[in-house]
Scaffold this motif. Structure first.
Motif, mmCIF file in Angstrom:
data_model
loop_
_atom_site.group_PDB
_atom_site.id
_atom_site.type_symbol
_atom_site.label_atom_id
_atom_site.label_comp_id
_atom_site.label_asym_id
_atom_site.label_seq_id
_atom_site.Cartn_x
_atom_site.Cartn_y
_atom_site.Cartn_z
ATOM 1 N N VAL A 94 63.471 83.961 59.300
ATOM 2 C CA VAL A 94 64.924 83.741 59.335
ATOM 3 C C VAL A 94 65.649 84.881 58.607
ATOM 4 C CG1 VAL A 94 64.809 81.239 59.591
ATOM 5 C CG2 VAL A 94 64.792 82.220 57.292
ATOM 6 N N MET A 98 66.807 88.917 62.365
ATOM 7 C CA MET A 98 66.638 87.975 63.465
ATOM 8 C C MET A 98 67.981 87.602 64.105
ATOM 9 S SD MET A 98 63.400 87.299 64.023
ATOM 10 C CE MET A 98 63.230 85.655 64.726
ATOM 11 N N LEU A 108 66.758 84.929 66.617
ATOM 12 C CA LEU A 108 66.512 83.641 65.958
ATOM 13 C C LEU A 108 66.629 82.490 66.940
ATOM 14 C CD1 LEU A 108 65.950 81.938 63.467
ATOM 15 C CD2 LEU A 108 68.411 81.914 62.996
ATOM 16 N N SER A 132 59.629 78.318 56.855
ATOM 17 C CA SER A 132 60.601 79.377 57.158
ATOM 18 C C SER A 132 60.503 80.437 56.065
ATOM 19 C CB SER A 132 62.025 78.824 57.240
ATOM 20 O OG SER A 132 62.497 78.460 55.959
ATOM 21 N N LEU A 159 69.916 81.923 58.513
ATOM 22 C CA LEU A 159 69.514 83.283 58.171
ATOM 23 C C LEU A 159 69.678 83.561 56.676
ATOM 24 C CD1 LEU A 159 71.198 85.128 61.172
ATOM 25 C CD2 LEU A 159 68.748 84.729 60.851
#
Length: 317
Positions: A94, A98, A108, A132, A159
């Motif tokens: 993340v 991405m 993503l 993640s 993110l």
């Protein structure tokens, strides 16, 4: 043993109350018999004294009441539950890179869609965990068969800065430690695979090589899916920054652990990840309600009470 409705246990006070009431009735019966002085006539008009048989039927009835009161309080106890140990760890990058849109609609979003499709395709008995990573790595969902929980967590990915790919591998291996042990082979790790979805470039944390070495020691293959193109870029602080995909690193991770690497366009072939994973059963201790069990005890005791009254006293209670 514990209870889901412990406030209902006050009904157990009926047991000593019934015992006391029964003793009072017996005392009054005995007192009346002593007052009836014509014993010859009493023996003719009164039925034969059932003695201990009457007490047995009464005791069984009181036990039945106690069992029903206990069942009404919803008892629960710890039981060993068998659980499949085969586990897939879905590990999603993340990092800010991405956000690049060289994969439609973004890297993503494409990774999220691929991860959800993969999770939905897994056999129901398999455990799935979600990890993640950006600057650090986190276990968002520990190994579970609850697919809906994993999908919700995938949808909620956000993110963050930096890319700690090595830490992601170590954290994925840590997630495997939460899978129950096999009692017959407690030292044997659960059969597992890691599926790493990333654009590849590490810039913080332990090295990818250290992570790969740990995965090899644990004998856990890491299948990789590379998201991105050599021409990807993102806007950072008002400037357009190139973020080309590092397919070579992703390929090296897969090759070094005995797995395969894919691109976003070829990830439909991921069935290979779990076709040879094997099966292993462990046991976890869980709280389980046993109301039906106690109700069964009460029903059995009630039937014995009825039988005792019918055959020993000649009547049902």
């Amino acid at each position: 043993m514990s209870f889901l409705a412990p406030e209902r246990l006050w009904l157990l006070l009926l047991v000593p109350a019934l015992v006391a009431g029964y003793l009072v009735v017996q005392w009054r019966r005995k007192k009346y018999a002593l007052r009836f002085t014509n014993l010859a006539l009493l023996s003719r008009v009164a039925p034969r004294n059932p003695g201990w048989r009457r007490h047995l039927a009464a005791a069984l009835m009181i036990v039945t009441v106690g069992l029903l009161a206990t069942a009404f309080a919803r008892p629960q106890t710890q039981v060993e539950v068998p659980r499949e140990r085969a586990t897939i760890i879905v590990t999603v990058d993340v990092s800010i890179s991405m956000r690049a849109d060289d994969v439609d609609p973004t890297r993503l979003r494409a990774a999220q869609d691929a991860a959800k499709a993969f999770v939905d395709s897994l056999p129901p008995k398999f455990n799935v965990a979600l990890v993640s990573f950006a600057g650090t790595a986190s276990i968002l969902v520990p190994p579970t068969t609850d697919r809906a929980a994993v999908v919700r967590a995938i949808d909620g990915l956000e993110l963050a800065e930096s890319t700690a790919t090595g830490e992601a591998i170590f954290t994925s291996l840590d997630a495997l430690k939460q899978v129950p042990a096999d009692p017959s082979r407690p030292a044997e790790p659960a059969p597992a695979r890691i599926v790493l979805l990333s654009d590849g470039y590490r810039n913080i944390g332990r090295s990818v090589q250290d992570g790969v070495a740990a995965a090899r020691r644990a004998r856990v293959p890491i299948y990789t899916i590379a998201f991105g193109t050599p021409f990807g870029s993102v806007e950072i602080e008002g400037q357009r920054t190139p973020v080309p995909v590092d397919e070579e690193t992703m390929r090296q991770i897969a090759d070094a652990t005995g797995a395969k690497s894919y691109t976003a366009a070829s990830s439909e072939e991921l069935e290979e990840v779990y076709t040879d994973i094997g099966s292993s059963v462990g046991y976890t201790t869980e709280e389980q309600e046993i109301t039906s069990q106690w109700t069964g005890y009460a029903l059995l005791t009630a039937l014995v009470t009825a039988a005792a009254s019918l055959f020993l006293l000649g009547r049902l209670p």
